[in-house]
Each structure stands twice: as C-alpha cells, then as structure tokens.
Enzyme design. Structure first.
Site, short mmCIF file in Angstrom:
data_model
loop_
_atom_site.label_atom_id
_atom_site.label_comp_id
_atom_site.label_asym_id
_atom_site.label_seq_id
_atom_site.Cartn_x
_atom_site.Cartn_y
_atom_site.Cartn_z
N SER A 46 0.83 49.15 -18.19
CA SER A 46 1.65 49.23 -17.14
C SER A 46 2.13 47.75 -16.56
O SER A 46 3.04 47.62 -15.87
CB SER A 46 1.05 49.84 -15.75
OG SER A 46 0.94 51.17 -16.09
N HIS A 50 -3.76 43.50 -11.08
CA HIS A 50 -4.42 44.16 -9.76
C HIS A 50 -4.88 43.19 -8.88
O HIS A 50 -5.14 42.02 -9.08
CB HIS A 50 -5.48 45.24 -10.29
CG HIS A 50 -4.67 46.36 -10.75
ND1 HIS A 50 -4.40 47.48 -10.59
CD2 HIS A 50 -4.67 46.75 -12.33
CE1 HIS A 50 -3.91 48.22 -11.40
NE2 HIS A 50 -4.02 47.93 -12.68
N LYS A 251 -5.15 55.76 -10.12
CA LYS A 251 -4.76 55.06 -8.96
C LYS A 251 -3.23 55.44 -8.60
O LYS A 251 -2.56 54.88 -7.67
CB LYS A 251 -4.26 53.37 -9.40
CG LYS A 251 -5.70 52.57 -9.64
CD LYS A 251 -5.68 51.46 -10.26
CE LYS A 251 -6.84 50.52 -10.39
NZ LYS A 251 -7.56 50.98 -11.61
N ARG A 312 -5.84 55.20 -22.20
CA ARG A 312 -6.94 54.54 -21.94
C ARG A 312 -8.08 55.07 -22.44
O ARG A 312 -8.64 55.88 -22.44
CB ARG A 312 -6.82 54.53 -20.34
CG ARG A 312 -5.56 54.39 -19.73
CD ARG A 312 -5.59 54.81 -18.33
NE ARG A 312 -4.16 55.40 -18.09
CZ ARG A 312 -3.82 55.92 -16.73
NH1 ARG A 312 -4.74 56.11 -15.76
NH2 ARG A 312 -2.66 56.21 -16.55
N ILE A 337 -12.49 49.67 -21.74
CA ILE A 337 -11.70 48.54 -21.03
C ILE A 337 -10.39 49.26 -20.63
O ILE A 337 -9.32 49.20 -21.41
CB ILE A 337 -11.47 47.52 -21.66
CG1 ILE A 337 -12.82 46.71 -22.37
CG2 ILE A 337 -10.78 46.28 -20.95
CD1 ILE A 337 -13.70 46.54 -21.32
N SER A 339 -7.94 50.48 -17.06
CA SER A 339 -7.43 49.76 -16.03
C SER A 339 -8.62 49.36 -15.09
O SER A 339 -9.65 50.27 -14.65
CB SER A 339 -6.52 50.57 -14.93
OG SER A 339 -6.02 50.10 -13.94
N CYS A 402 21.29 42.05 -29.55
CA CYS A 402 21.04 43.14 -28.44
C CYS A 402 21.98 42.63 -27.30
O CYS A 402 21.55 41.68 -26.60
CB CYS A 402 19.64 43.03 -28.49
SG CYS A 402 19.09 44.24 -27.17
N CYS A 404 22.48 44.85 -24.70
CA CYS A 404 21.80 45.46 -23.41
C CYS A 404 21.03 44.56 -22.94
O CYS A 404 21.08 44.24 -21.64
CB CYS A 404 21.00 46.68 -23.98
SG CYS A 404 22.04 48.13 -24.27
#
Length: 482
Positions: A46, A50, A251, A312, A337, A339, A402, A404
């Site tokens: 992600s 944190h 989360k 994960r 290991i 999140s 590229c 975009c």
C-alpha cells in the site's frame, strides 16, 4: 568465496538489512528467488508510512514502526526515492466509532507519538474537504505518509551494491546445511553459496527456509489484500491517507494518495491457503468501493485503472518474529513481516545488524560510504528549459514512450542499464505502463528498448521473470493448416 552474511529475500526487510550491512567491512550476499528485487510481498504494498498508533508498544512491530517512521527523511535525502509525509486521518462516522478512535488515540500517546491531534467534525473537514460531510470526528497523525515501495527497495539495493553487497536474483534456495562453522545454501538449479551467517527474510516463504535449514518450525499464513488504483485525474484524491476505525485483524479499507500522484483504495484482509493466489474479484471490488465511498465523496468506478492483490506473511502471533534461532547457529529469523513492515524496515535493518553483532559477527565501519546514487530524472516533472538542455544532449529525453505517465525513452534506457530487464522491472523503476491504458500503447516499444539495450532476444523477454514470456514467435512462423 565464503561470505560473511547471506540475506535470503530482497524485499523491504532483506534489502534494508543488506543496506545496513553495506556500511561495514563485510562480504555480504543478497539472494532473491524472483527475477528482480522487490518482486515478492513488497511489490503489492500500500506504500504507507504508518503513524505509530495501531499497535501497542509492547509488540516488536510497534517498536520498530515508531523507530522506522523517524528514519525516512534521512533515507530519502541519501537515496532519493519518492516519499511524502502527507499525514494520516482516522475518520469516525458514528459516536460508537468515536469511542474506538479515542482508544486508538490513547494508544498512540502511550506509544510516545506526541503529534497526534483529536479532531471534531469541523476540524476534520478543514483538514480534508474530500471527507463525507457526515463525518463525526477522528484524529490527525501528521507523522504518517506515503512512499513508492518499488523505488524504495531499488534504492536500498542499488546503494548496498555500490557499497560492496553482491546480489543474485532468480536464485531459489531449497536446502541449507551448517558445516564447519559456515552455512552452505543450495539453489533449485544446483548452484551453492557459503556464508558464516544467514538472515532469513524470505517473506511468504520464511517458514520453508527455516524448515529446510533445520531451524524453528512455524507456519506463514498468507493474508490477501486486494487494492484498486484510480486515475491521476480522479476528483476523489485526498490530501491525507484516510483510515477507517480498524477491525481486529485489519486496519480496514483506506483511501491513499500515493507518493506519485495516483489514488489507491483498499486493501481487503482475507486468509488464503495458496501463496501464489493474487487474483482479484468483482465481489471484493464492490466491497472496497462501497467502503471507500463511505469515507470520501466522488469515487467513481470509471476512475479505476488497475487492480492487484498482495499477500501478507502472517504468523499466529500477529507480531514480527526477528530473533536468532535457538536450534541452529548463526541463523537470524526475520519472519511475519506484515503491516507495518514497510514503515519498520529501516529499523528492522538496524535491529538485525545488532542481533548479528550479538551473535559474534565482527562489525568494523567503513571509512567512506557512497550515498549519492545516479540522478533519477523524471521528464514529467522537469521544467522546459532543463528538458531543452537534455534534448540537446540526447533526443531520447524528449521521445515519449509512455504517454499516460509521460515517460521518455531515455528513462527506460536508464532502468535497463541499472539492471531492470523485465517489463515489470522497468515499470516499477519508471512508472511506464502504470497509467490509464496500463501499457496498452507502450509495451511493444518498451520491449524493443529492453531488447536493444540488454541484448536479450525479444522472444526471451518476460513480464516478471520465469515463464512469464510475452512473445512466443512471429506470425510468419505459424503453420496454417487447412
């Protein structure tokens, strides 16, 4: 050659360990079973830094998350990867959720995070106007942020290699033996390496590595998270990472303004049995979309340009397992290991380095360390006058491949020359193919450039290594039968 340390796994944890060890007079080897670094658990991350409030400080993951969070400005200055300390908002949409938010806030304060701010409705909407107007309150964690995980791993490994670490990709360890004061690791294709110490940072496969080396027995439980990427032009992009009130095992579904300008929604948290199960589903997409829309206005299904899933590596304890083996010598576990592993990774590198020292590894700091990497120029962010100078030196800088993501031929050439010879490796290094068309218009040209610069025949090029070949021959070679 007998290495001082062999690190198994070149994801965020193993790469951070290798980077830490590169600062000492050691012969270190980094081993990766995939075709490029970061292609395992770390590729489907992600990308969140944190804020130190989700887990009690009694856990190892919280201690290393808090320490790791504080290390990223210095790391970015030294290594140059994309990172934004944009802050995190935990949003509550009922009084019941506010009660949970207060407990989470209190846990963060108990963890020593002093920058947290409890917020009422008006303050939340001032901080983040994209929030739904029925938000009740929440809290603000300004120390949170986002990072591009692929470029982070690439930067750690490139810096480690500049400082003497050796790297072997497409090297799948299948057996390990400890003999005469050193480890002998055997690969699937019959190769072997020797090292005085082993660090097992093999992610989803850490339990297998531990088992075939005769160390502790434990089981990694894959937990799948589906995520969906929104186009750069989506009106729903917030300024902060938006968290819901968390559940027991997750989360929750987040809305994430990525470090490179897109927006991500997700992930889910579903236990699976297959360590290769990265499929996405319509059912989970609808669930994620509904949950994200429950926090942020303006998210449209038509904004979605890509979907992916990551796994994960979860242990029964739900905590990190970073410790020397009690069953075999000179073996360090870096397992479970999940999140906030990305946030904790630089602190994991420090922690493992200290464990190795305690186990007898002699550490002598190098007199000089090379921090500065080659500049990573991005055409999309350069002013016109600088582009004009680059064009005069090399017209490939203004030859856009590229469209975009506005990635030039010169940027793709740079990725290949830095060792990224798969389509995914080039994509993760440059972002070519990550835009609205998802490589529909640029992949053919990227393949030509990779082949030309690497010398690899077109028919042997792959998406991500192994058997993921993209071309199998020429149309003229096909036999047409009546």
């Amino acid at each position: 050659m007998i290495y001082d340390v062999a690190v198994i796994g070149a994801g965020v944890s193993g790469s951070a360990v290798a980077w830490q060890l590169s600062r000492y007079e050691l012969d270190t080897l980094l081993i990766e079973r995939e075709a490029d670094v970061g292609f395992g658990v770390s590729k489907a991350n992600s990308g969140i830094i944190h804020g130190g409030f989700h887990h009690p400080v009694s856990t190892l993951k919280a201690k290393l998350e808090i320490r790791g969070n504080l290390m990223f400005e210095k790391l970015q200055h030294e290594l140059g990867f994309p990172f934004r300390r944009c802050g995190i908002l935990v949003a509550a949409f009922s009084e019941e959720e506010m009660a949970a938010v207060r407990k989470l806030y209190a846990q963060g304060i108990a963890n020593g995070v002093r920058t947290l701010e409890m917020c009422g409705r008006d303050r939340m909407l001032r901080l983040e106007p994209k929030l739904r107007s029925d938000v009740v309150g929440g809290f603000h964690a300004p120390g949170g942020g986002t990072i591009e995980p692929y470029r982070y791993v690439f930067s750690l490994v490139e810096s480690a290699r500049r400082n003497g670490v050796r790297l072997r990709c497409s090297w799948k360890a299948v057996r390990g033996e400890y003999r005469n004061g050193r480890w002998i690791l055997f690969s699937e294709d019959g190769d072997q390496v020797e090292a005085r110490y082993l660090v097992n940072a093999a992610g989803l496969h850490a339990d297998e590595v531990s088992r075939f080396c005769g160390a502790e027995t434990y089981t990694i439980h894959p937990r799948k998270g589906e995520e969906y990427l929104l186009d750069r032009c989506s009106a729903a992009r917030p300024e902060h990472v938006i968290f819901p009130v968390p559940s027991k095992h997750s989360k929750g579904v987040l809305v994430i303004p990525t470090a490179e300008g897109t927006t991500m929604i997700g992930p889910t948290a579903d236990p699976v049995d297959d360590k290769d199960d990265t499929a996405t589903t319509t059912e989970r997409f609808r669930k994620i979309l509904d949950l994200a829309r429950g926090m942020i206005d303006g998210i449209r299904p038509g904004d979605v340009i890509a979907s992916f899933a990551g796994l994960r590596p979860v242990l029964d304890s739900e905590d990190f397992y970073i410790a020397p083996s009690k069953r075999v010598p000179a073996f360090i576990h870096v397992a479970g290991i999940q999140s906030p592993g990305l946030t904790a990774s630089p602190a994991i590198g420090e922690y493992v380095k200290d464990l190795l020292k305690n186990e007898g590894l002699r550490l002598t700091e190098k007199r000089t360390i090379q921090y500065d990497l080659s500049p990573h120029r991005e055409v999309r962010s350069l002013p016109p006058e600088e582009l004009e100078k680059l064009h005069a030196e090399n017209p490939a800088w203004t030859r856009i491949v590229c469209r975009c993501e506005t990635i030039s031929e010169a940027e793709i050439i740079e990725a290949v020359r830095r060792g990224h010879t798969t389509v995914d490796g080039v994509k993760f290094f440059t972002r070519a193919g990550m835009g609205r068309c998802q490589g529909g218009f640029c992949t053919a040209e990227i393949l030509k450039i990779i082949s030309r610069e690497s010398g690899i025949p077109m028919e042997q090029l792959t998406k991500r290594g192994g058997e993921s070949r993209i071309l199998v021959g020429k149309l003229g070679d096909l036999e047409v039968k009546a």
